[in-house]
Design a protein around this motif. Structure first.
Motif: not given
Length: 90
Positions: A27, A48, A50, A53-57, A81-83
Motif C-alpha cells: 500500500r 504514495t 494508501k 479510502n485516503k491516499t496521501k502523497t 491528499e485524496t479520498y
C-alpha cells in the motif's frame, strides 16, 4: 533510512509495526514503485500511501534519525491528499 523507520520518525504513521504492515501489503509506493518496509528512502523521494479510502502523497525534504514532534512535519511536505469516497452528503 528504512521506509518504516522514516514513517514513524516523521509521524506520518504513529507506530513502526503499523508502517511495516502497510508497506508489506503493497500500500506504499516510492517514486511510483511498490515498496517494502525495508526499502531505503532518500531526500527528494515521493511516497504514495494508501490508508483505507485516503491516499496521501508526500515528498521527503530531509531525513533525521530522531526528531521532536514539533519538528517532524519539516521532514516532508504533503503534495496531494485524496479520498476514494466523499462523505459530504451525509
Amino acid at each position: 533510512m528504512r521506509l518504516d523507520k522514516f514513517l514513524k520518525t516523521s509521524r506520518i504513521i504513529k507506530r513502526r509495526s503499523i508502517a511495516k504492515e502497510i508497506a508489506d501489503q503493497g500500500r506504499i509506493l516510492i517514486n511510483g514503485q511498490p515498496a517494502k518496509s525495508s526499502s531505503r528512502v532518500a531526500v527528494g523521494d515521493t511516497l504514495t500511501i494508501k490508508f483505507g479510502n485516503k491516499t496521501k502523497t508526500v515528498k521527503i525534504n530531509r531525513i533525521v534519525e530522531t526528531t521532536k514532534k514539533s519538528e517532524a512535519e519539516d521532514m516532508y511536505e504533503i503534495v496531494d491528499e485524496t479520498y476514494a469516497e466523499s462523505f459530504d452528503q451525509l
